[in-house]
Design a protein around this motif. Sequence first.
Motif, PDB file in Angstrom:
ATOM      1  N   UNK A  69      37.169  58.205  46.098  1.00  0.00           N
ATOM      2  CA  UNK A  69      38.342  57.359  46.268  1.00  0.00           C
ATOM      3  C   UNK A  69      38.386  56.250  45.213  1.00  0.00           C
ATOM      4  N   UNK A  70      37.231  55.661  44.984  1.00  0.00           N
ATOM      5  CA  UNK A  70      37.172  54.599  43.972  1.00  0.00           C
ATOM      6  C   UNK A  70      37.434  55.164  42.576  1.00  0.00           C
ATOM      7  N   UNK A  71      36.900  56.356  42.301  1.00  0.00           N
ATOM      8  CA  UNK A  71      37.135  57.017  41.002  1.00  0.00           C
ATOM      9  C   UNK A  71      38.640  57.219  40.807  1.00  0.00           C
ATOM     10  N   UNK A  72      39.301  57.714  41.879  1.00  0.00           N
ATOM     11  CA  UNK A  72      40.752  57.985  41.780  1.00  0.00           C
ATOM     12  C   UNK A  72      41.535  56.695  41.562  1.00  0.00           C
ATOM     13  N   UNK A  73      41.127  55.676  42.294  1.00  0.00           N
ATOM     14  CA  UNK A  73      41.806  54.380  42.198  1.00  0.00           C
ATOM     15  C   UNK A  73      41.739  53.869  40.760  1.00  0.00           C
ATOM     16  N   UNK A  74      40.557  53.952  40.189  1.00  0.00           N
ATOM     17  CA  UNK A  74      40.343  53.463  38.840  1.00  0.00           C
ATOM     18  C   UNK A  74      41.109  54.331  37.831  1.00  0.00           C
ATOM     19  N   UNK A  75      40.987  55.663  38.014  1.00  0.00           N
ATOM     20  CA  UNK A  75      41.605  56.583  37.056  1.00  0.00           C
ATOM     21  C   UNK A  75      43.126  56.418  37.036  1.00  0.00           C
ATOM     22  N   UNK A  76      43.697  55.919  38.135  1.00  0.00           N
ATOM     23  CA  UNK A  76      45.155  55.745  38.199  1.00  0.00           C
ATOM     24  C   UNK A  76      45.621  54.550  37.380  1.00  0.00           C
ATOM     25  N   UNK A  77      44.697  53.639  37.037  1.00  0.00           N
ATOM     26  CA  UNK A  77      45.140  52.443  36.307  1.00  0.00           C
ATOM     27  C   UNK A  77      44.510  52.301  34.927  1.00  0.00           C
ATOM     28  N   UNK A  78      43.332  52.899  34.734  1.00  0.00           N
ATOM     29  CA  UNK A  78      42.666  52.721  33.441  1.00  0.00           C
ATOM     30  C   UNK A  78      41.622  53.831  33.251  1.00  0.00           C
ATOM     31  N   UNK A  79      41.369  54.179  31.994  1.00  0.00           N
ATOM     32  CA  UNK A  79      40.304  55.143  31.697  1.00  0.00           C
ATOM     33  C   UNK A  79      38.951  54.456  31.936  1.00  0.00           C
ATOM     34  N   UNK A  80      38.176  54.926  32.912  1.00  0.00           N
ATOM     35  CA  UNK A  80      36.911  54.241  33.210  1.00  0.00           C
ATOM     36  C   UNK A  80      36.016  54.117  31.982  1.00  0.00           C
ATOM     37  N   UNK A  81      36.142  55.060  31.067  1.00  0.00           N
ATOM     38  CA  UNK A  81      35.276  55.009  29.890  1.00  0.00           C
ATOM     39  C   UNK A  81      35.757  53.997  28.840  1.00  0.00           C
ATOM     40  N   UNK A  82      36.877  53.302  29.159  1.00  0.00           N
ATOM     41  CA  UNK A  82      37.290  52.222  28.260  1.00  0.00           C
ATOM     42  C   UNK A  82      37.051  50.853  28.906  1.00  0.00           C
ATOM     43  N   UNK A  83      36.409  50.868  30.079  1.00  0.00           N
ATOM     44  CA  UNK A  83      36.195  49.601  30.800  1.00  0.00           C
ATOM     45  C   UNK A  83      34.864  48.981  30.361  1.00  0.00           C
ATOM     46  N   UNK A  84      34.948  47.733  29.914  1.00  0.00           N
ATOM     47  CA  UNK A  84      33.725  47.014  29.516  1.00  0.00           C
ATOM     48  C   UNK A  84      32.972  46.523  30.743  1.00  0.00           C
ATOM     49  N   UNK A  85      33.701  45.958  31.713  1.00  0.00           N
ATOM     50  CA  UNK A  85      33.015  45.338  32.855  1.00  0.00           C
ATOM     51  C   UNK A  85      33.910  45.260  34.077  1.00  0.00           C
ATOM     52  N   UNK A  86      33.248  45.231  35.217  1.00  0.00           N
ATOM     53  CA  UNK A  86      33.892  44.873  36.486  1.00  0.00           C
ATOM     54  C   UNK A  86      33.379  43.491  36.833  1.00  0.00           C
ATOM     55  N   UNK A  87      34.287  42.572  37.152  1.00  0.00           N
ATOM     56  CA  UNK A  87      33.847  41.232  37.568  1.00  0.00           C
ATOM     57  C   UNK A  87      34.208  41.037  39.035  1.00  0.00           C
ATOM     58  N   UNK A  88      33.231  40.584  39.809  1.00  0.00           N
ATOM     59  CA  UNK A  88      33.443  40.507  41.255  1.00  0.00           C
ATOM     60  C   UNK A  88      32.752  39.283  41.856  1.00  0.00           C
ATOM     61  N   UNK A  89      33.440  38.643  42.797  1.00  0.00           N
ATOM     62  CA  UNK A  89      32.798  37.674  43.693  1.00  0.00           C
ATOM     63  C   UNK A  89      32.387  38.481  44.925  1.00  0.00           C
ATOM     64  N   UNK A  90      31.119  38.466  45.269  1.00  0.00           N
ATOM     65  CA  UNK A  90      30.657  39.282  46.394  1.00  0.00           C
ATOM     66  C   UNK A  90      31.174  38.724  47.712  1.00  0.00           C
ATOM     67  N   UNK A  91      31.297  37.422  47.781  1.00  0.00           N
ATOM     68  CA  UNK A  91      32.095  36.790  48.841  1.00  0.00           C
ATOM     69  C   UNK A  91      33.153  35.978  48.114  1.00  0.00           C
ATOM     70  N   UNK A  92      34.416  36.315  48.375  1.00  0.00           N
ATOM     71  CA  UNK A  92      35.494  35.589  47.703  1.00  0.00           C
ATOM     72  C   UNK A  92      35.354  34.108  47.997  1.00  0.00           C
ATOM     73  N   UNK A  93      35.568  33.260  46.965  1.00  0.00           N
ATOM     74  CA  UNK A  93      35.539  31.821  47.184  1.00  0.00           C
ATOM     75  C   UNK A  93      36.934  31.319  47.508  1.00  0.00           C
ATOM     76  N   UNK A  94      37.697  30.984  46.456  1.00  0.00           N
ATOM     77  CA  UNK A  94      39.058  30.480  46.673  1.00  0.00           C
ATOM     78  C   UNK A  94      39.905  31.501  47.428  1.00  0.00           C
ATOM     79  N   UNK A  95      39.541  32.767  47.316  1.00  0.00           N
ATOM     80  CA  UNK A  95      40.296  33.840  47.972  1.00  0.00           C
ATOM     81  C   UNK A  95      40.096  33.910  49.479  1.00  0.00           C
TER      82      UNK A  95
END
Length: 446
Positions: A205-231
Amino acid sequence: MARTISLKTAIPGPESQALLARRARAVPKGVPAVTSIAIAHAEGAVLTDVDGNRFIDFGGGIGVVNVGHRHPAVLDAVREQLDRYLHVCFPVSSYEPYIALAERLNAITPGPHEKRTFLLNSGAEAVENAVKAARAFTRRQAIVCFEHGFHGRTNLAMALTSKVSPYKKGFGPFAPEIYRIPFPYCYRCAEGPHGGRCCQADRSRLEQLLAAIVDPDSVAAIIMELELGEGGFVVAPVEYVQTLAGLARDHGILFIADEIQTGFGRTGKFFASEHYGLIPDLLTTAKSLGGGLPLAAVTGRADVLEASPVGGLGGTYGGNPVACAAALAVIDVMQRECLPDRAARIGARMMTRLKALAAQHAPIGDVRGLGAMVAIELVKDRATKEPDKTLTGRILQEALRRGLLLLSAGTYGNVVRILVPLSVDDAVLEEGLDVLGEAVAAATRS
Ligand SMILES: Cc1ncc(COP(=O)(O)O)c(C=O)c1O
């Protein structure tokens, strides 16, 4: 037991009002004034305003004073450094406190691998630099970030930030090559947990989600807050993060953990990544790192950080020696006073009290958080979960009127978050939680 809160005037008092009036004439309103008080003194978890009113601080300077306001060890370290030198510019002349802090961060961040650290002035700057370094190493440009994420207010950090108003409205154009995916926000997930597991923690599911918006092999990084702060203090499920990290690894995508708000003991571990068994390729810190002085860091894999060219990283002020001295003292205090463990205990106590409060007040739709990074989400109706921003604002006001400083959060502005200094005494914590309960009761009545 004597109460900590002591109010001599109505809130805000006349001196605060006068200062805020001057502020309004001198400072643009884009810089928010979340409370109507002006501070004269701060100690531990207590703030005294210019009218002599004493407040309990459940905001901690937005997560900056995990060791408490003016911790004596931090003050001593700062004073000692003041007598040596204030600024020489690290890229020009090296100095020991910067190097010592890089060594300490390399040692305490997750993973036994060889690391490097470089220092900056603010969280946004750390985020920008982590992205720069990731792009230089991977020779890729795309960055994946999250709905509800917050990474700062500079141009690239703003592009990575999700919430439009007030962070992005009218401030475009935004940096390109940013791709956003849904954050696993279980309370608001339409599907609900699948047999207790996060429905989004599914590799294909995650592969499909990503493939629908960007080529995973062109992605440099994923940036994530493991617990959202301001969010809104939304905790990502462990299985989701592990699935995502596996996917990233397989595609040569770097994982940047933005631990600017979750770091330094807040979640009950030194870094939130430790809850996930996650060893991020790059990790950003700021806020409580400097114990009140402006300081930020990017720590990560040596091979990644050595890929940037000489002169490509750093800046005039990054790693100011006084801030480095403070940060070294912060790390000592955290380890000596076992503040991550203390955060876990404070968090357990807050959870118990907030769940009891939720049992009494239907507008509290969710109580959540890791360690002492805890929040309540306010809704108009528990079934529809319609966010109640107005009630949230009233709770903050009622709390302040009673001597408790609280902050809101969340994309819909309907979350009350707690970032109390981890050095807080039990009695002060209980008094603050009592006042929070009174504020919720008063706000839901009115
Ligand atoms: C997770 C996260 N990243 C980045 C930032 C930006 O930090 P700063 O305000 O120091 O630029 C923040 C600030 O709240 C944050 O919480």
